[in-house]
Design an enzyme around this catalytic site. Structure first.
Site, mmCIF file in Angstrom:
data_model
loop_
_atom_site.group_PDB
_atom_site.id
_atom_site.type_symbol
_atom_site.label_atom_id
_atom_site.label_comp_id
_atom_site.label_asym_id
_atom_site.label_seq_id
_atom_site.Cartn_x
_atom_site.Cartn_y
_atom_site.Cartn_z
ATOM 1 N N ASN A 88 -1.772 2.306 6.084
ATOM 2 C CA ASN A 88 -0.916 1.183 5.683
ATOM 3 C C ASN A 88 -0.630 0.368 6.933
ATOM 4 O OD1 ASN A 88 -0.735 2.220 3.156
ATOM 5 N ND2 ASN A 88 1.438 2.721 3.227
ATOM 6 N N GLY A 89 -0.507 -0.955 6.782
ATOM 7 C CA GLY A 89 -0.212 -1.804 7.943
ATOM 8 C C GLY A 89 -1.390 -2.713 8.230
ATOM 9 N N HIS A 106 20.657 -35.766 -6.223
ATOM 10 C CA HIS A 106 20.035 -36.251 -4.980
ATOM 11 C C HIS A 106 18.519 -36.153 -5.022
ATOM 12 C CE1 HIS A 106 23.914 -36.838 -3.108
ATOM 13 N NE2 HIS A 106 24.268 -35.646 -3.533
ATOM 14 N N GLU A 154 19.080 -16.775 -7.323
ATOM 15 C CA GLU A 154 18.646 -15.455 -7.797
ATOM 16 C C GLU A 154 18.109 -15.549 -9.228
ATOM 17 O OE1 GLU A 154 17.979 -12.856 -6.288
ATOM 18 O OE2 GLU A 154 18.003 -11.266 -7.773
ATOM 19 N N CYS A 207 0.814 -1.218 0.000
ATOM 20 C CA CYS A 207 0.000 0.000 0.000
ATOM 21 C C CYS A 207 0.850 1.271 0.000
ATOM 22 C CB CYS A 207 -0.886 0.032 1.239
ATOM 23 S SG CYS A 207 -1.827 -1.461 1.486
ATOM 24 N N TRP A 222 -3.145 -2.663 -1.381
ATOM 25 C CA TRP A 222 -2.757 -4.037 -1.732
ATOM 26 C C TRP A 222 -3.541 -4.903 -0.751
ATOM 27 C CZ3 TRP A 222 0.169 -8.167 0.443
ATOM 28 C CH2 TRP A 222 0.691 -9.070 -0.484
ATOM 29 N N ARG A 269 5.151 0.055 -6.203
ATOM 30 C CA ARG A 269 5.125 -0.720 -4.957
ATOM 31 C C ARG A 269 4.136 -1.880 -5.020
ATOM 32 N NH1 ARG A 269 7.097 2.101 -0.435
ATOM 33 N NH2 ARG A 269 5.676 0.902 0.846
ATOM 34 N N GLU A 323 9.465 -14.693 -10.640
ATOM 35 C CA GLU A 323 8.679 -13.518 -10.259
ATOM 36 C C GLU A 323 8.251 -12.694 -11.476
ATOM 37 O OE1 GLU A 323 10.514 -10.785 -7.488
ATOM 38 O OE2 GLU A 323 12.430 -10.896 -8.489
ATOM 39 N N LYS A 337 6.768 -3.999 -4.065
ATOM 40 C CA LYS A 337 8.189 -3.647 -4.014
ATOM 41 C C LYS A 337 8.723 -3.737 -2.600
ATOM 42 C CE LYS A 337 12.106 -2.241 -5.567
ATOM 43 N NZ LYS A 337 12.939 -3.298 -6.190
ATOM 44 N N LYS A 341 14.330 -14.525 -10.231
ATOM 45 C CA LYS A 341 14.016 -13.514 -11.260
ATOM 46 C C LYS A 341 13.047 -14.092 -12.287
ATOM 47 C CE LYS A 341 14.980 -10.584 -9.715
ATOM 48 N NZ LYS A 341 15.673 -10.379 -8.496
HETATM 49 O O1 M6R Z 1 13.520 -4.221 0.344
HETATM 50 P P1 M6R Z 1 14.123 -5.537 0.639
HETATM 51 O O2 M6R Z 1 15.486 -5.713 0.014
HETATM 52 O O3 M6R Z 1 14.184 -5.841 2.109
HETATM 53 O O4 M6R Z 1 13.185 -6.599 -0.032
HETATM 54 C C1 M6R Z 1 13.411 -7.965 0.102
HETATM 55 C C2 M6R Z 1 12.589 -8.766 -0.871
HETATM 56 O O5 M6R Z 1 11.224 -8.536 -0.682
HETATM 57 C C3 M6R Z 1 12.959 -8.452 -2.333
HETATM 58 O O6 M6R Z 1 14.313 -8.668 -2.581
HETATM 59 C C4 M6R Z 1 12.118 -9.329 -3.287
HETATM 60 O O7 M6R Z 1 12.488 -10.660 -3.175
HETATM 61 C C5 M6R Z 1 12.235 -8.849 -4.729
HETATM 62 N N1 M6R Z 1 10.978 -9.053 -5.368
HETATM 63 C C6 M6R Z 1 13.276 -9.580 -5.501
HETATM 64 O O8 M6R Z 1 13.323 -9.235 -6.834
#
Ligand code: M6R
Length: 614
Positions: A105-106, A510, A487, A2, A79, A27, A494, A609, A491
């Site tokens: 927010n929260g 394994h 990673e 949010c 959100w 976000r 997501e 985000k 990527k």
């Molecule tokens: O703001 P932060 O680095 O603490 O966020 C951590 C994760 O939420 C963030 O890296 C998330 O995994 C991204 N979507 C990765 O691309």
């Protein structure tokens, strides 16, 4: 997650609020709403989906947004957590009388109890949200003073909040409060803009005041007063200068923020190392750590915490710090660390990695560690963010704003800073002057090598064109490149919603190898390093099961070329610095796969985000 924007000043609030919401789009959200106040009249509009839907709705009903009067207002991108994404659940929310409206927010954890209590007192609820209880609580407690009403209401609330409140009863002010959800006050000339994120205010001002947890503020167009909600004292706050540039939050000719951010990585790398390398002493200069220099010398064990990409960067850090500095390192997901009873003996330090500096799990883990008296350190990108302010000492990435939800340039910068940290800690321990200088030397060679990797963009796009319809992928690597496998998989999933998993190459046999067939490609990160031959053997195992192989390497090796289907050659570097270069093809591959699959690259579904709830 949010987003909040609030405005009070001389100008018409609506265009400024909508512009602020657009800056917060990255976000992640699923509905949006706005309210402005013109003396005693409210203008309210809410809509499901994108902000442009909200704007279109306003234009359709009222003509241009500029025609709506009102110099005070609040706006929100939601959100969904409590209640589906719908107009009725979109913020702002109101009390029964319709005089008090707020955005939040929260999460209000005791909202069920509060709702029953309020219903017994005759309040009528119209949404399924936890937020609505706040508006009714304000109504319940209002006795002619809006600040006091919110302050009293919040005494009954358990949970987290960033709140902005407006009322017909006191139309010349906004009341804001924060606990566990970021809020900042942008101070302009004869106007104030409050927001949950700096990007919503930088078009208007570069002066900002960060609210701390437990603070509540009364904001008028030309002044503000902040109070500590516990001690009830007014608090004097420093006005900070925002160093981010408006250009950094615009696409500048790129199709997507993600691509722009990938291509910014040479600059980002340079910013991470700038002024931090002392060649003659073979050391790194990390001013932020000097505050606790003595404690850092005494670190015997380091626990790195983070979430998502930040966690993956931490795993690269584990290899770097153990090998170069000889300090035992463990990785913990922040969401697990906060609830486990870790043994934290003398000499343990916690290092939190976070782009946003607001991730709820990472923040809670830091607080837990502080409660236990442990030294807390941070690697954070967003200056002034909560984690950056709460850790004992830290290092900023200086990577600039990262708008794309998928982290790219900040991951790169986190790894760069971790190399500096390994150098810093290593030189305090076993690392020789010549090894220190060797690391610095190669760090200085990396920018031109990063540029070279970026020229592979078209080649990588062609590879993505071959594979974009595949439904499963494995990413594999060893030692320093094992976290890159995680990673690379993160990527791809997501951005493209394609099933992808990362494994240490040696783990395939394994169990996971059972999945391999001609429709299950494997992406190896296999530079010519100390484990190159081991990776080759693992590739053979995949090949024998008809699995397709894409490899990133830095050597045109005959054996390798015989096994692989597609090869991406990147420049050679030291084994421990390879992740900085090998990362880029993984990011580009994920980017092109998402574009080819027609996905919303910068705003993948269901993601936010900055994850400010548990
Ligand atoms: O703001 P932060 O680095 O603490 O966020 C951590 C994760 O939420 C963030 O890296 C998330 O995994 C991204 N979507 C990765 O691309």
């Amino acid at each position: 997650m949010c987003g909040i924007v609030g405005y009070i000043g001389k100008r018409k609030a609506l265009p400024i609020l909508l512009n602020g919401l657009k800056r917060l789009e990255y976000r992640g959200y699923d509905s949006a709403g706005v309210i402005t106040l013109d003396q005693k009249n409210f203008f309210i509009e809410k809509e499901v989906g994108k902000i442009k839907n909200l704007e279109e709705k306003i234009n359709k009903e009222f003509g241009e947004v500029d025609r709506i009067d009102g110099n005070v207002g609040i706006a929100h991108t939601r959100w969904a957590t409590h209640g589906e994404s719908s107009v009725k659940n979109a913020h702002p929310h109101k009390d029964c009388s319709g005089k008090f409206w707020l955005v939040h927010n929260g999460i209000i954890e005791n909202y069920n109890e509060l709702k029953s209590f309020l219903e017994k007192r005759g309040h009528k609820f119209i949404s399924d949200t936890d937020t609505e209880v706040l508006a009714h609580l304000v109504e319940e407690n209002y006795q002619g003073n809006l600040l006091k009403a919110l302050e009293t209401a919040l005494k009954k609330v358990e949970g987290t909040y960033g709140i902005v409140l407006v009322s017909k009863n006191e139309p010349d002010k906004l009341i804001v409060a924060r606990k566990g959800s970021p809020l900042l006050i942008g101070v302009g000339k004869d106007e104030i803009i409050v927001a949950s994120d700096v990007s919503a205010i930088i078009s208007y001002t570069d002066k900002v005041v960060y609210l701390n947890d437990g603070e509540i503020a009364e904001i008028k167009k030309d002044n503000f007063k902040i109070f500590n909600n516990i001690k009830k004292e007014e608090v004097a706050k420093k006005i900070n200068k925002i160093t981010w540039d408006i250009k950094e939050i615009e696409k500048s000719g790129f199709d997507h923020f993600m691509l722009k951010e990938i291509f910014e990585q040479k600059e980002v790398f340079l910013n991470a190392i700038k002024g931090r390398l002392l060649f003659s002493e073979g050391k790194a200069k990390l001013g932020g750590l000097d505050l606790v220099a003595d404690k850092i010398r005494k670190i015997k064990r380091l626990i790195i915490i983070g979430c998502g990409s930040a966690y993956n960067a931490g795993v690269v850090g584990e290899y770097l710090i153990e090998n170069l500095a000889g300090i035992p390192v463990e990785l913990e997901y922040a969401s697990e660390f906060r609830y486990r009873n870790s043994v934290l003996e003398d000499g343990v330090a916690i290092l939190a990695i976070s782009q946003s500096g607001e991730t709820a799990d990472t923040l809670a883990a830091i607080r837990e560690a502080k409660e236990k008296g442990v030294l807390t350190l941070g690697i954070v990108n967003v200056v002034g963010s909560t984690i950056s302010r709460e850790v004992d000492a830290g290092i900023y990435n200086h990577a600039g704003p990262e708008i794309s939800v998928a982290s790219t340039k900040v991951f790169m910068s986190q790894v760069a800073v971790l190399v500096l940290m390994a150098l810093y800690l290593g030189r305090q321990r076993k690392m020789s002057l010549s090894q220190g200088r060797e690391i610095i030397d190669e760090l200085q060679n990396l920018p031109k090598k990063i540029d070279k990797v970026l020229t592979l963009n078209d080649e990588i796009k062609k590879i993505a064109q071959k594979y974009f319809s595949m439904k499963n992928f494995a990413f594999l690597g060893r030692t320093y490149n094992e976290p890159l496998a995680f990673e690379g998989a993160l990527k791809l999933k997501e951005l493209s919603y394609i099933h992808a998993e990362g494994f240490p190459s040696g783990e395939m046999k394994h169990g996971p190898i059972a999945m391999i067939d001609k429709n299950f490609p494997c992406f190896f990160i296999a530079p010519n390093d100390s484990v190159f031959k081991k990776n080759l053997s693992n590739m053979e195992e995949i090949k024998s099961r008809q699995g397709k192989i894409i490899a990133i390497s830095n050597k045109k090796d005959k054996k390798l070329e015989k096994i692989i289907d597609d090869l991406i050659i990147i420049p050679k570097t030291k084994e421990y610095l390879n992740p900085i270069l090998a990362l880029i093809p993984l990011q580009l591959f994920a980017y092109h796969m998402a574009v080819l699959n027609k996905k919303d690259v910068d705003k993948p579904r269901n993601l936010a985000k900055s994850v400010t709830v548990e």
